[in-house]
Design an enzyme around this catalytic site. Structure first.
Site, PDB file in Angstrom:
ATOM      1  N   VAL A  11       0.831  -1.209   0.000  1.00  0.00           N
ATOM      2  CA  VAL A  11       0.000   0.000   0.000  1.00  0.00           C
ATOM      3  C   VAL A  11       0.863   1.255   0.000  1.00  0.00           C
ATOM      4  O   VAL A  11       0.661   2.175  -0.802  1.00  0.00           O
ATOM      5  CB  VAL A  11      -0.955   0.001   1.218  1.00  0.00           C
ATOM      6  N   THR A  85      -1.095  -3.878   9.420  1.00  0.00           N
ATOM      7  CA  THR A  85      -1.969  -4.150  10.584  1.00  0.00           C
ATOM      8  C   THR A  85      -2.348  -5.638  10.541  1.00  0.00           C
ATOM      9  O   THR A  85      -3.496  -5.990  10.290  1.00  0.00           O
ATOM     10  CB  THR A  85      -3.240  -3.281  10.530  1.00  0.00           C
ATOM     11  N   PHE A 151      -8.490   1.028  -1.520  1.00  0.00           N
ATOM     12  CA  PHE A 151      -9.278  -0.018  -2.190  1.00  0.00           C
ATOM     13  C   PHE A 151      -8.440  -0.617  -3.303  1.00  0.00           C
ATOM     14  O   PHE A 151      -8.913  -0.853  -4.410  1.00  0.00           O
ATOM     15  CB  PHE A 151     -10.594   0.572  -2.726  1.00  0.00           C
ATOM     16  N   GLU A 154      -4.164  -6.061  -5.218  1.00  0.00           N
ATOM     17  CA  GLU A 154      -2.822  -6.418  -5.674  1.00  0.00           C
ATOM     18  C   GLU A 154      -2.917  -6.942  -7.093  1.00  0.00           C
ATOM     19  O   GLU A 154      -3.849  -7.646  -7.460  1.00  0.00           O
ATOM     20  CB  GLU A 154      -2.201  -7.447  -4.725  1.00  0.00           C
ATOM     21  N   CYS A 276      -5.542  -9.202   2.907  1.00  0.00           N
ATOM     22  CA  CYS A 276      -6.676  -8.328   3.206  1.00  0.00           C
ATOM     23  C   CYS A 276      -7.920  -9.096   3.641  1.00  0.00           C
ATOM     24  O   CYS A 276      -8.320  -9.015   4.807  1.00  0.00           O
ATOM     25  CB  CYS A 276      -6.973  -7.450   1.995  1.00  0.00           C
ATOM     26  N   LYS A 336      -3.174 -14.790  -5.725  1.00  0.00           N
ATOM     27  CA  LYS A 336      -3.937 -14.454  -6.947  1.00  0.00           C
ATOM     28  C   LYS A 336      -2.910 -14.177  -8.024  1.00  0.00           C
ATOM     29  O   LYS A 336      -1.719 -13.984  -7.736  1.00  0.00           O
ATOM     30  CB  LYS A 336      -4.829 -13.240  -6.710  1.00  0.00           C
TER      31      LYS A 336
HETATM   32  C1  UDX Z   1      -8.896  -6.974  -1.929  1.00  0.00           C
HETATM   33  C2  UDX Z   1     -10.011  -6.048  -2.373  1.00  0.00           C
HETATM   34  O1  UDX Z   1     -10.476  -6.462  -3.656  1.00  0.00           O
HETATM   35  C3  UDX Z   1      -9.471  -4.620  -2.463  1.00  0.00           C
HETATM   36  O2  UDX Z   1     -10.509  -3.736  -2.819  1.00  0.00           O
HETATM   37  C4  UDX Z   1      -8.905  -4.231  -1.095  1.00  0.00           C
HETATM   38  O3  UDX Z   1      -8.376  -2.925  -1.124  1.00  0.00           O
HETATM   39  C5  UDX Z   1      -7.820  -5.193  -0.679  1.00  0.00           C
HETATM   40  O4  UDX Z   1      -8.326  -6.539  -0.672  1.00  0.00           O
HETATM   41  P1  UDX Z   1      -6.823  -8.178  -2.995  1.00  0.00           P
HETATM   42  O5  UDX Z   1      -6.784  -8.876  -1.677  1.00  0.00           O
HETATM   43  O6  UDX Z   1      -5.574  -7.600  -3.553  1.00  0.00           O
HETATM   44  O7  UDX Z   1      -7.908  -6.962  -2.917  1.00  0.00           O
HETATM   45  O8  UDX Z   1      -7.332  -9.231  -4.066  1.00  0.00           O
HETATM   46  P2  UDX Z   1      -8.747  -9.645  -4.699  1.00  0.00           P
HETATM   47  O9  UDX Z   1      -8.642  -9.496  -6.144  1.00  0.00           O
HETATM   48  O10 UDX Z   1      -9.852  -8.963  -3.994  1.00  0.00           O
HETATM   49  O11 UDX Z   1      -8.801 -11.220  -4.360  1.00  0.00           O
HETATM   50  C6  UDX Z   1      -8.780 -11.598  -3.004  1.00  0.00           C
HETATM   51  C7  UDX Z   1      -8.857 -13.121  -2.959  1.00  0.00           C
HETATM   52  O12 UDX Z   1     -10.156 -13.563  -3.389  1.00  0.00           O
HETATM   53  C8  UDX Z   1      -7.850 -13.825  -3.869  1.00  0.00           C
HETATM   54  O13 UDX Z   1      -7.316 -14.955  -3.184  1.00  0.00           O
HETATM   55  C9  UDX Z   1      -8.693 -14.298  -5.045  1.00  0.00           C
HETATM   56  O14 UDX Z   1      -8.187 -15.487  -5.625  1.00  0.00           O
HETATM   57  C10 UDX Z   1     -10.028 -14.571  -4.379  1.00  0.00           C
HETATM   58  N1  UDX Z   1     -11.175 -14.468  -5.283  1.00  0.00           N
HETATM   59  C11 UDX Z   1     -11.457 -13.276  -5.856  1.00  0.00           C
HETATM   60  C12 UDX Z   1     -11.982 -15.582  -5.488  1.00  0.00           C
HETATM   61  O15 UDX Z   1     -11.718 -16.664  -4.974  1.00  0.00           O
HETATM   62  N2  UDX Z   1     -13.077 -15.470  -6.286  1.00  0.00           N
HETATM   63  C13 UDX Z   1     -13.397 -14.286  -6.886  1.00  0.00           C
HETATM   64  O16 UDX Z   1     -14.394 -14.254  -7.612  1.00  0.00           O
HETATM   65  C14 UDX Z   1     -12.560 -13.161  -6.674  1.00  0.00           C
END
Ligand code: UDX
Length: 472
Positions: A11, A85, A151, A154, A276, A336
């Site tokens: 971040v 955090t 928001f 990654e 997150c 991811k």
């Molecule tokens: C998330 C929020 O999207 C973002 O807005 C916030 O600021 C931080 O947390 P991030 O953790 O980077 O972002 O990744 P994100 O794309 O949200 O995916 C989070 C997890 O959910 C990943 O492990 C991904 O594989 C999983 N996921 C996501 C699913 O299993 N299914 C989905 O349809 C979407």
């Protein structure tokens, strides 16, 4: 404006680079000395698409500097706190890094500062910050505390920062709100040189939502928890699809056509990970518990997610019979695609379970292997997916990296011990694998076996409990 950013993680680095990109003079403070030295020498501590290019560009323009936390605190009129955090064992957010920065500001600064919590924090952290800044202030610090939750996703954090849907600020004074509006004005107006030449369609102007501090803090936890809930919901439905022989991708597609639901975050798989969702859901539950509110809904979201890995391993046991000594190829380690981050990644929980049962794991990930080695130094790390698949009894697709969509099936067929794929992210077309002689299993969809391949189009329409194979 002169701006300080405290913390050079996912971040903090994105925030510092992008605020410099839109025209501010930014000083980013990092307390980890080796990490700071690397940053000052142009060595990135993490992988995030475009971020290194943006940092190089703004440093060349002398709009971004790296130094110690104390140097950063001395620099800016506004100070963004972007420190970690992480979750404590009981699920509470560990705010010690935040408190440490607050004390340093109070002891070091005289005159006015706008102090902005960007890190994800429990509601009412702003109130705690105000109290402790006053308690520890020794040089006549005047301040406002504001919330500005991030928001950023990654893998797309630079785009998310520069072209957000919304900017949320929580301020309890007009001065703080006005300063934050001034900081973000280039983004609100979308008037800046975009460093990554986004081919995206013209972006609407982001909504600048100004509210009180506590509401802004809650927007972050509530948003992430809702997104996590969508994921657990579709994973729950996927389990039922596997039993009744339905196709969860069709169910998800049908649901997502309702604009009130939307298609996003309805992809079933091995569960959500990252730094997150898991910790934010936990922290939100803990905040509610301490406030006497019943958040059992989110406890179910967490429980569903925690069972995803076991759900996959259970099916593996059914297919492989004896796990001990079996060779498993794991394609993808990051939580991811398009990141090197393995924090709370399902891949790590999966590998631990498999290794504990005596399986031999060979893994490949285009970016995350270095970070995964800290957790699992003893598994095999391979230079490409086919090396990992050598002699494999099963190939597990755990992270949906684009490169796994173009499989050289002939090459894969020659290296595996058994033509078996478990696609934990539903990224492949089922019949494609079966057409190439592979037994293909995925999440919430009927398995497709080589003999079935040509008839797979009708598989899902067969009657419940009919002659079809029970789903994987
Ligand atoms: C998330 C929020 O999207 C973002 O807005 C916030 O600021 C931080 O947390 P991030 O953790 O980077 O972002 O990744 P994100 O794309 O949200 O995916 C989070 C997890 O959910 C990943 O492990 C991904 O594989 C999983 N996921 C996501 C699913 O299993 N299914 C989905 O349809 C979407």
């Amino acid at each position: 404006m002169k701006i300080s950013v405290i913390g050079a993680g996912y971040v903090g680095l994105t925030t510092a680079a992008c605020l410099a990109q839109i025209g501010h003079d930014v000083f980013c403070g990092e307390s980890d000395v080796p990490k700071l030295a690397n940053l000052q020498n142009g060595v990135m501590p993490l992988f995030e698409p475009h971020l290194e290019d943006v940092i190089k560009s703004v440093r060349k323009g002398d709009r971004l500097r790296f130094g110690s936390t104390e140097e950063a605190i001395a620099w800016g009129d506004a100070i963004f706190i972007c420190v970690g955090t992480p979750p404590l064992p009981n699920g509470d957010a560990d705010l010690s890094a935040i408190e440490k920065v607050a004390r340093a500001i109070a002891k070091q600064v005289s005159g006015y500062r706008l102090i902005i919590e960007k890190s994800t924090v429990p509601v009412q952290t702003g109130a705690q910050l105000r109290k402790h800044l006053s308690v520890h202030s020794t040089h006549g610090l005047e301040y406002d505390v504001a919330s500005n939750p991030e928001f950023l996703r990654e893998g797309t954090s630079v785009e998310d920062f520069l072209h957000p849907d919304r900017i949320v600020i929580g301020a309890d004074s007009p001065r703080a709100a006005d300063l934050l509006r001034e900081i973000y004005e280039p983004i609100v107006q979308q008037k800046f040189t975009c460093p990554i030449h986004l081919s995206c369609p013209k972006r609407e102007q982001p909504i600048f939502l100004a509210t009180d501090t506590s509401s802004a803090e809650l927007i972050k936890h509530a948003s992430n928890s809702f997104l996590a809930m969508k994921i657990s919901f579709i994973n729950m439905v996927a389990n039922l699809c596997e039993v009744v022989g339905a196709d969860v991708t069709k169910v998800s597609q049908g649901m997502g056509l309702d604009p009130r639901i939307g298609p996003a975050f309805l992809n079933p798989g091995i569960g959500f990970g990252g730094f997150c969702f898991p910790k934010d859901v936990q922290a939100f539950i803990r905040i509610a518990e301490k406030s006497g509110c019943d958040f059992s809904l989110l406890k179910e979201v967490e429980k569903i997610n925690q069972h995803r890995v076991e759900h996959i391993v259970e099916k593996l046991r059914n297919e492989l019979w004896v796990m001990r000594g079996k060779k498993l190829a794991v394609w993808g380690l990051a939580f991811k695609p398009n990141t090197d981050d393995v924090r709370f990644a399902p891949s790590l929980a999966l590998i631990k379970t498999l290794v504990d049962e005596g399986a031999i794991v060979s893994a490949y990930d285009p970016e995350a292997m270095e970070k995964a080695k800290a957790a699992f130094p003893d598994i095999n790390y391979c230079s490409d997916p086919y090396e990992a698949a050598k002699g494999a009894d099963v190939v597990l697709i755990v992270t949906e990296w684009d490169e796994f969509r173009q499989i050289d099936w002939d090459r894969l067929s020659t290296v595996v011990e058994r033509p078996l794929i478990v696609d934990c992210r539903n990224m492949l077309n089922p019949s494609e694998a079966a057409d190439h002689g592979f037994h293909y299993f995925s999440v919430g969809r009927p398995p497709v076996l080589p003999a079935q391949a040509s008839s797979v189009a009708f598989a899902a329409s067969s009657p419940v409990g009919g002659s079809r194979q029970k789903s994987f």
